[in-house]
Design a protein around this motif. Structure first.
Motif, PDB file in Angstrom:
ATOM      1  N   PRO A 155      10.614   4.429 -17.497  1.00  0.00           N
ATOM      2  CA  PRO A 155      11.834   5.139 -17.900  1.00  0.00           C
ATOM      3  C   PRO A 155      13.056   4.444 -17.307  1.00  0.00           C
ATOM      4  CG  PRO A 155      10.152   6.682 -17.166  1.00  0.00           C
ATOM      5  CD  PRO A 155       9.631   5.321 -16.845  1.00  0.00           C
ATOM      6  N   GLN A 156      14.192   4.583 -17.953  1.00  0.00           N
ATOM      7  CA  GLN A 156      15.391   3.869 -17.537  1.00  0.00           C
ATOM      8  C   GLN A 156      15.869   4.254 -16.144  1.00  0.00           C
ATOM      9  OE1 GLN A 156      18.423   4.299 -20.512  1.00  0.00           O
ATOM     10  NE2 GLN A 156      17.463   2.844 -21.902  1.00  0.00           N
ATOM     11  N   ASN A 157      15.446   5.378 -15.624  1.00  0.00           N
ATOM     12  CA  ASN A 157      15.937   5.810 -14.319  1.00  0.00           C
ATOM     13  C   ASN A 157      14.924   5.582 -13.194  1.00  0.00           C
ATOM     14  OD1 ASN A 157      14.106   7.761 -15.150  1.00  0.00           O
ATOM     15  ND2 ASN A 157      15.260   9.470 -14.285  1.00  0.00           N
ATOM     16  N   GLU A 158      13.990   4.647 -13.385  1.00  0.00           N
ATOM     17  CA  GLU A 158      12.994   4.368 -12.357  1.00  0.00           C
ATOM     18  C   GLU A 158      12.862   2.867 -12.118  1.00  0.00           C
ATOM     19  OE1 GLU A 158       9.257   6.211 -13.192  1.00  0.00           O
ATOM     20  OE2 GLU A 158      10.114   8.211 -13.399  1.00  0.00           O
ATOM     21  N   ILE A 159      12.561   2.519 -10.872  1.00  0.00           N
ATOM     22  CA  ILE A 159      12.242   1.134 -10.522  1.00  0.00           C
ATOM     23  C   ILE A 159      10.815   1.070  -9.989  1.00  0.00           C
ATOM     24  CG2 ILE A 159      14.655   0.624  -9.907  1.00  0.00           C
ATOM     25  CD1 ILE A 159      13.623   0.616  -6.909  1.00  0.00           C
ATOM     26  N   TRP A 160      10.260  -0.131 -10.017  1.00  0.00           N
ATOM     27  CA  TRP A 160       8.980  -0.377  -9.351  1.00  0.00           C
ATOM     28  C   TRP A 160       9.246  -0.683  -7.886  1.00  0.00           C
ATOM     29  CZ3 TRP A 160       4.684   0.860 -11.733  1.00  0.00           C
ATOM     30  CH2 TRP A 160       4.561   0.715 -13.125  1.00  0.00           C
ATOM     31  N   ASN A 161       8.428  -0.138  -7.007  1.00  0.00           N
ATOM     32  CA  ASN A 161       8.492  -0.452  -5.578  1.00  0.00           C
ATOM     33  C   ASN A 161       7.138  -0.987  -5.142  1.00  0.00           C
ATOM     34  OD1 ASN A 161       9.586  -0.602  -2.973  1.00  0.00           O
ATOM     35  ND2 ASN A 161       8.749   1.395  -2.426  1.00  0.00           N
ATOM     36  N   VAL A 162       7.116  -2.264  -4.731  1.00  0.00           N
ATOM     37  CA  VAL A 162       5.872  -2.957  -4.407  1.00  0.00           C
ATOM     38  C   VAL A 162       5.888  -3.369  -2.939  1.00  0.00           C
ATOM     39  CG1 VAL A 162       4.339  -4.876  -4.980  1.00  0.00           C
ATOM     40  CG2 VAL A 162       5.791  -3.855  -6.754  1.00  0.00           C
ATOM     41  N   ASN A 163       4.841  -3.009  -2.209  1.00  0.00           N
ATOM     42  CA  ASN A 163       4.711  -3.382  -0.805  1.00  0.00           C
ATOM     43  C   ASN A 163       3.368  -4.080  -0.583  1.00  0.00           C
ATOM     44  OD1 ASN A 163       6.972  -2.020   1.077  1.00  0.00           O
ATOM     45  ND2 ASN A 163       6.600  -0.721  -0.707  1.00  0.00           N
ATOM     46  N   PHE A 164       3.434  -5.263   0.026  1.00  0.00           N
ATOM     47  CA  PHE A 164       2.239  -6.048   0.301  1.00  0.00           C
ATOM     48  C   PHE A 164       1.815  -5.856   1.755  1.00  0.00           C
ATOM     49  CE2 PHE A 164       4.272  -8.091  -3.264  1.00  0.00           C
ATOM     50  CZ  PHE A 164       3.225  -8.478  -4.089  1.00  0.00           C
ATOM     51  N   PRO A 165       0.528  -5.592   1.997  1.00  0.00           N
ATOM     52  CA  PRO A 165       0.074  -5.347   3.370  1.00  0.00           C
ATOM     53  C   PRO A 165       0.088  -6.633   4.204  1.00  0.00           C
ATOM     54  CG  PRO A 165      -1.810  -5.494   1.901  1.00  0.00           C
ATOM     55  CD  PRO A 165      -0.584  -5.537   1.024  1.00  0.00           C
ATOM     56  N   GLY A 166       0.232  -6.452   5.501  1.00  0.00           N
ATOM     57  CA  GLY A 166       0.256  -7.613   6.403  1.00  0.00           C
ATOM     58  C   GLY A 166      -1.101  -7.936   6.959  1.00  0.00           C
ATOM     59  N   CYS A 167      -2.106  -7.944   6.113  1.00  0.00           N
ATOM     60  CA  CYS A 167      -3.471  -8.238   6.563  1.00  0.00           C
ATOM     61  C   CYS A 167      -3.925  -9.589   6.021  1.00  0.00           C
ATOM     62  CB  CYS A 167      -4.430  -7.141   6.093  1.00  0.00           C
ATOM     63  SG  CYS A 167      -4.537  -6.958   4.298  1.00  0.00           S
ATOM     64  N   THR A 168      -5.084 -10.043   6.436  1.00  0.00           N
ATOM     65  CA  THR A 168      -5.656 -11.274   5.902  1.00  0.00           C
ATOM     66  C   THR A 168      -6.296 -10.989   4.550  1.00  0.00           C
ATOM     67  OG1 THR A 168      -7.831 -10.923   6.902  1.00  0.00           O
ATOM     68  CG2 THR A 168      -6.158 -12.039   8.250  1.00  0.00           C
ATOM     69  N   LEU A 169      -6.604 -12.050   3.817  1.00  0.00           N
ATOM     70  CA  LEU A 169      -7.275 -11.875   2.523  1.00  0.00           C
ATOM     71  C   LEU A 169      -8.655 -11.253   2.699  1.00  0.00           C
ATOM     72  CD1 LEU A 169      -6.314 -15.150   0.622  1.00  0.00           C
ATOM     73  CD2 LEU A 169      -5.607 -12.815   0.064  1.00  0.00           C
ATOM     74  N   GLU A 170      -9.310 -11.538   3.821  1.00  0.00           N
ATOM     75  CA  GLU A 170     -10.628 -10.960   4.086  1.00  0.00           C
ATOM     76  C   GLU A 170     -10.532  -9.451   4.301  1.00  0.00           C
ATOM     77  OE1 GLU A 170      -9.434 -13.692   5.548  1.00  0.00           O
ATOM     78  OE2 GLU A 170     -10.706 -15.138   4.472  1.00  0.00           O
ATOM     79  N   GLU A 171      -9.418  -9.001   4.859  1.00  0.00           N
ATOM     80  CA  GLU A 171      -9.235  -7.573   5.129  1.00  0.00           C
ATOM     81  C   GLU A 171      -8.675  -6.813   3.923  1.00  0.00           C
ATOM     82  OE1 GLU A 171      -8.054  -7.819   9.874  1.00  0.00           O
ATOM     83  OE2 GLU A 171      -6.559  -8.302   8.337  1.00  0.00           O
ATOM     84  N   TYR A 172      -8.096  -7.528   2.983  1.00  0.00           N
ATOM     85  CA  TYR A 172      -7.429  -6.930   1.824  1.00  0.00           C
ATOM     86  C   TYR A 172      -8.428  -6.167   0.943  1.00  0.00           C
ATOM     87  CZ  TYR A 172      -5.243  -6.879  -2.813  1.00  0.00           C
ATOM     88  OH  TYR A 172      -4.752  -6.509  -4.044  1.00  0.00           O
ATOM     89  N   LYS A 173      -8.021  -4.957   0.476  1.00  0.00           N
ATOM     90  CA  LYS A 173      -8.927  -4.091  -0.271  1.00  0.00           C
ATOM     91  C   LYS A 173      -8.596  -3.931  -1.745  1.00  0.00           C
ATOM     92  CE  LYS A 173     -10.052  -1.320   3.807  1.00  0.00           C
ATOM     93  NZ  LYS A 173      -9.987   0.032   4.423  1.00  0.00           N
ATOM     94  N   GLY A 174      -7.375  -4.300  -2.177  1.00  0.00           N
ATOM     95  CA  GLY A 174      -7.030  -4.144  -3.584  1.00  0.00           C
ATOM     96  C   GLY A 174      -5.656  -3.528  -3.774  1.00  0.00           C
ATOM     97  N   ILE A 175      -5.417  -3.006  -4.976  1.00  0.00           N
ATOM     98  CA  ILE A 175      -4.122  -2.403  -5.328  1.00  0.00           C
ATOM     99  C   ILE A 175      -4.301  -0.903  -5.521  1.00  0.00           C
ATOM    100  CG2 ILE A 175      -2.277  -2.301  -7.053  1.00  0.00           C
ATOM    101  CD1 ILE A 175      -2.846  -5.211  -7.713  1.00  0.00           C
TER     102      ILE A 175
END
Length: 237
Positions: A155-175
């Motif tokens: 919708p025109q009144n919304e933005i996406w807010n994306v935050n990436f975790p500060g972990c390693t790729l081995e610790e990363y679990k997904g989106i």
């Protein structure tokens, strides 16, 4: 695709360089960013005085760039109102050094710039990461996440807010999608007091990061090593 890239950490920050390098593979890129650090400016704008705008030799091929002696929201206003002959298709804001989750969203210049884009009818995505030196997940998933979000309609009144975790790729679990803002500040207030002989005092600010957050929230996602993707609504428009 025409992309405007802004930030709040300043045009020399590592995060905006990383974002521009990714964006350059998606289309025509313009960079209009603060000349100096402007964190926690929220949606502040300059209403008196001058805004100094200078061409900037950005370290990326084929990019048109300017520094602005003003706030992140000023940068969007100047870019769309004065510098760009055609509107961008999207605004990328970031990559912020530090999460924009929970109540900290209220203070964020990164979010403020994205919200200013909405005022001009331009969709926007805000990108943030734990810290500038914690970017394994960001470096791997920034481009695919950006491409997926560009393909979606909000919708025109919304933005996406994306935050990436500060972990390693081995610790990363997904989106985790549809994350809502946590009801607490992620960076809790922490003031160190220094008293002076004249009766005055100094409070030195140094926020303390949270270690726990509620399930379903943006803070909860990054603390559990997920990429957090959610939307933020501008209640004015």
């Amino acid at each position: 695709m025409r992309i405007l890239v802004v930030n709040d950490d300043g045009i020399k920050a590592p995060g905006i360089k990383r974002l521009v390098q990714m964006a350059a593979g998606l289309g025509e890129v313009w960079v209009v960013a603060p000349a100096a650090q402007c964190s926690a400016m929220s949606h502040r704008i300059t209403v008196r005085g001058d805004l100094e705008v200078k061409p900037y030799d950005f370290p990326a091929t084929g990019v048109t760039a300017y520094s602005v002696g003003g706030t992140p929201a000023d940068c969007v206003k100047v870019a769309l109102g004065c510098l760009m002959t055609e509107k961008p298709d999207i605004v990328f804001s970031g990559i912020n050094a530090g999460y924009n989750v929970g109540r900290d969203i209220l203070y964020s210049g990164t979010i403020g710039a994205a919200m200013e884009a909405l005022c001009w009818g331009v969709p926007a995505i805000a990108f943030s990461v734990a810290e500038e030196d914690e970017c394994e997940v960001l470096n791997t998933y920034l481009e695919p996440v950006a491409k997926e979000l560009i393909s979606k309609t909000l919708p025109q009144n919304e933005i996406w807010n994306v935050n990436f975790p500060g972990c390693t790729l081995e610790e990363y679990k997904g989106i985790l999608w549809d994350r809502i803002p946590d009801q607490n500040q992620y960076y809790r207030d922490n003031y160190k007091r220094t008293d002076r002989p004249d009766g005055s005092c100094i409070f030195s600010a140094a926020g303390l990061p949270e270690t726990e957050a509620a399930d379903g929230t943006d803070a909860g996602a990054v603390l559990s090593n997920y990429i957090s993707i959610g939307t933020i609504k501008n209640m004015i428009i």
